[in-house]
Design an enzyme around this catalytic site. Structure first.
Site, PDB file in Angstrom:
ATOM      1  N   ARG A   1     -28.214 -49.393   7.763  1.00 11.36           N
ATOM      2  CA  ARG A   1     -27.001 -49.047   7.031  1.00 11.36           C
ATOM      3  C   ARG A   1     -25.827 -49.782   7.661  1.00 11.36           C
ATOM      4  O   ARG A   1     -25.652 -49.737   8.886  1.00 11.36           O
ATOM      5  CB  ARG A   1     -26.775 -47.532   7.108  1.00 11.36           C
TER       6      ARG A   1
ATOM      7  N   GLU B   1     -23.960 -40.386  -1.685  1.00 11.26           N
ATOM      8  CA  GLU B   1     -23.516 -39.226  -0.906  1.00 11.26           C
ATOM      9  C   GLU B   1     -22.220 -38.630  -1.442  1.00 11.26           C
ATOM     10  O   GLU B   1     -21.577 -37.825  -0.767  1.00 11.26           O
ATOM     11  CB  GLU B   1     -23.445 -39.521   0.605  1.00 11.26           C
TER      12      GLU B   1
ATOM     13  N   CYS C   1     -32.180 -39.044   3.693  1.00 11.77           N
ATOM     14  CA  CYS C   1     -32.022 -39.213   5.141  1.00 11.77           C
ATOM     15  C   CYS C   1     -31.016 -38.249   5.763  1.00 11.77           C
ATOM     16  O   CYS C   1     -30.671 -38.383   6.921  1.00 11.77           O
ATOM     17  CB  CYS C   1     -31.636 -40.654   5.470  1.00 11.77           C
TER      18      CYS C   1
ATOM     19  N   ASN D   1     -26.051 -34.886   3.947  1.00 12.78           N
ATOM     20  CA  ASN D   1     -24.992 -34.257   4.754  1.00 12.78           C
ATOM     21  C   ASN D   1     -23.652 -34.401   4.045  1.00 12.78           C
ATOM     22  O   ASN D   1     -22.909 -33.432   3.856  1.00 12.78           O
ATOM     23  CB  ASN D   1     -24.860 -34.919   6.130  1.00 12.78           C
ATOM     24  N   ASP D   2     -23.341 -35.636   3.661  1.00 11.23           N
ATOM     25  CA  ASP D   2     -22.064 -35.861   2.983  1.00 11.23           C
ATOM     26  C   ASP D   2     -22.108 -35.340   1.548  1.00 11.23           C
ATOM     27  O   ASP D   2     -21.138 -34.760   1.071  1.00 11.23           O
ATOM     28  CB  ASP D   2     -21.710 -37.357   3.007  1.00 11.23           C
TER      29      ASP D   2
ATOM     30  N   ARG E   1     -18.271 -30.648   6.248  1.00 12.28           N
ATOM     31  CA  ARG E   1     -19.624 -30.379   6.743  1.00 12.28           C
ATOM     32  C   ARG E   1     -19.601 -29.607   8.048  1.00 12.28           C
ATOM     33  O   ARG E   1     -20.553 -28.891   8.379  1.00 12.28           O
ATOM     34  CB  ARG E   1     -20.470 -31.660   6.814  1.00 12.28           C
TER      35      ARG E   1
ATOM     36  N   ARG F   1     -28.323 -46.099  11.861  1.00  9.04           N
ATOM     37  CA  ARG F   1     -26.858 -45.963  11.842  1.00  9.04           C
ATOM     38  C   ARG F   1     -26.301 -47.025  12.789  1.00  9.04           C
ATOM     39  O   ARG F   1     -26.391 -46.871  14.010  1.00  9.04           O
ATOM     40  CB  ARG F   1     -26.436 -44.589  12.338  1.00  9.04           C
TER      41      ARG F   1
ATOM     42  N   HIS G   1     -27.632 -49.333  34.579  1.00 10.09           N
ATOM     43  CA  HIS G   1     -28.479 -48.760  35.629  1.00 10.09           C
ATOM     44  C   HIS G   1     -28.557 -47.248  35.517  1.00 10.09           C
ATOM     45  O   HIS G   1     -29.542 -46.638  35.889  1.00 10.09           O
ATOM     46  CB  HIS G   1     -27.943 -49.153  37.004  1.00 10.09           C
TER      47      HIS G   1
END
Ligand code: PEP
Ligand code: MG
Length: 507
Positions: free
Chosen positions: A311, A399, A470, A424-425, A435, A275, A183
């Site tokens: 993924r 990655e 990505c 990113n990785d 990172r 993700r 809610h």
């Protein structure tokens, strides 16, 4: 890059889903009332505070609409409940200070509601929130309304009643608990308040931290870098024609099914990174097959005739799960595919749930990929394990640098149907720096990182297999253009960034 990026379920309002503001951390139970003779609050003070609280809630009910009116009226009635007052009285006469007595009595009532189950149980959190507001009234705490600066509220949990009484300066909220179908989420949407809920680790956010709340992708950036802010600001401020054509499909990164709505609104041609870890975080046991089928189906249903790349659960050190045995080597211990492989029940249930959801929505193209794959052998193991589920395509995320070498890439592309680059990785492992230490997006655009990305894309072209990007830099126009020039087949970024990216890349 931000000091840290947390994930949760994004609840974006109809108009926008991004808020940039300072954190206002709400700590329940933080008000302490004196119990010293002469300073102690009397029972009469408590009675007056309860009455004032009741009047406030009645006023809030008056200004509300729909379901909120009923909830607020029920709460107002509870504040006049004789039993509640008697409970507070008993606790104070046993020596408790007023705050402890109020918290104790309200908690007892909340537990009663929880035991009743169903609709009543959902209301129990409201009572806890009201207890804290009553204590603030008693303590004469300055109301947040006096604070004019826009803030993002950070709380363990918020009840629907809390949402209806938030001061005007609260522009969005983040909670550790709660889900997108609660809610509270419904009230957030109705009040046009962007939120990210169920954020494991939200407790690390400090009062006054700069926060970028992206409800379109369920991400919370703690103390983001200047260029992350600039990228988002530019995106928010641009009015865009969503019909503009781009050289490659622009896909969305999402963390939950509900974020699919923002993705479609932002013109995403599909989901490039789903993700799935959100379903697993903060739990004692793995989610059941049925629970997973339900969530995956909800996302697939939204992307009929489009692509969704899911993924498998990706673990990180800061989000360990009690039901998983960690595995893996060196720097990669405890992360990604190696840990999943060490827990066959979990990976098989997830694959089965994805396959089942896909069978309900055959018009949605579903590709499935493994996270943090660190060797060819690991990739092969995954492909062999997942092949019987007959997904449209099977792939891996690249990655780590060990996978992005001229020796490994041709064999890898021979094995998989597609690759997605997690920049990113990749950036942190290529540059050998966490990172969280990247202070700008240009760190991730380091020549060493870009040359690895180029090598991966080239190997994909040689094998005629798609390569998507990505990581966060895929949403930054300059880097996105480089990737297109190098030959990437699609880009995937937060929905909030897609419209502006479309305009920049339009052909
Ligand atoms: C990446 O590493 O670039 C990526 C997209 O995965 P995550 O950010 O979820 O680790
Ligand atoms: Mg990653």
């Amino acid at each position: 890059m931000a000091e840290r990026v947390l994930v949760g379920a994004g609840v974006a309002s109809a108009d926008d889903g991004v808020v940039i503001a300072k954190a206002r951390v709400k700590i329940p139970g933080s008000i302490v009332l004196s119990n010293q003779p002469g300073e102690r609050f009397s029972l009469l003070d408590v009675k007056v505070a309860l009455q004032q609280m009741r009047e406030q809630i009645e006023i809030e009910a008056f200004g509300s609409t729909g379901e909120s009116i009923e909830i607020l009226r029920a709460m107002a009635m509870m504040l006049s409940d004789k039993e509640l007052f008697e409970e507070i009285k008993a606790r104070m006469s046993e020596g408790a200070d007023a705050a402890t007595a109020i918290r104790g009595a309200f908690s007892k009532f909340a537990r009663k509601l929880t035991d009743l189950g169903g609709h009543f149980a959902e209301r129990s959190n409201d009572l806890i929130g009201i207890a804290e507001r009553t204590i603030s009234l008693l303590a004469n705490e300055p109301s947040e309304e006096e604070d004019q600066e826009r803030k993002i509220l950070i709380a363990e949990r918020l009840s629907p009643v809390d949402i209806s009484s938030l001061p005007d300066n609260i522009a969005g909220f983040i909670t550790e608990e709660g889900g997108i179908s609660s809610h509270t989420a419904v009230m957030a949407r109705a009040n046009q308040l962007p939120a990210v809920m169920g954020v494991v680790g939200a407790g690390v956010i400090k009062d006054g931290d700069n926060i970028l709340l992206d409800a379109t992708s369920g991400q919370v950036f703690i103390n983001p870098s200047q260029d992350e802010l600039a990228n988002y600001r530019a995106a928010i401020e641009t009015e865009v024609d969503l019909s503009l054509e781009t050289p490659v499909p622009l896909l969305a990164n999402v963390g939950s099914a509900i974020e699919g709505g923002s993705a479609i609104k932002a013109g995403a041609q599909g989901v490039g990174l789903y993700r799935t870890e959100l379903l697993f975080l903060g739990r004692k046991d793995a989610p059941s097959l049925e629970e997973q089928v339900f969530e995956y189906s909800r996302l697939l249903a939204r992307f009929k005739d489009r692509l969704v790349i899911a993924r498998l659960l990706d673990l990180d050190f800061d989000k360990p799960l009690p039901f998983l045995t960690p595995a893996g080597e060196g720097d990669y211990f405890g992360r990604g595919l190696a840990t999943l492989m060490a827990n066959p029940d979990v990976i098989n249930t997830q694959l089965e749930a994805l396959a089942k959801a896909s069978s309900y929505y055959p018009e949605t193209e579903l590709w499935v990929m493994a996270p943090m794959v660190t060797s060819y052998a690991e990739a092969k193991q995954f492909i062999e394990m997942a092949r019987p589920y007959e997904f449209d395509k099977l792939g891996v995320m690249v990655e780590v640098p060990e996978l992005a070498t001229p020796q490994v890439l041709p064999a890898l592309f021979n094995l998989v149907d597609f690759v997605s680059i997690g920049s990113n990785d990749l950036a942190q492992y290529v540059l050998r720096r966490p990172r969280s230490s990247f202070r700008s997006l240009s760190d991730a655009k380091h020549p060493e990182v870009i040359s690895r990305v180029a090598a991966i894309i080239e190997a994909g072209k040689q094998a005629s297999k798609p390569v998507s990007i990505c990581g966060e830099i895929a949403g930054e126009p300059e880097a996105a253009q480089w990737f297109i020039d190098l030959g990437a087949s699609s880009l995937s970024a937060s929905s909030a960034l897609l419209p502006a990216l479309r305009q920049k890349l339009a052909v």
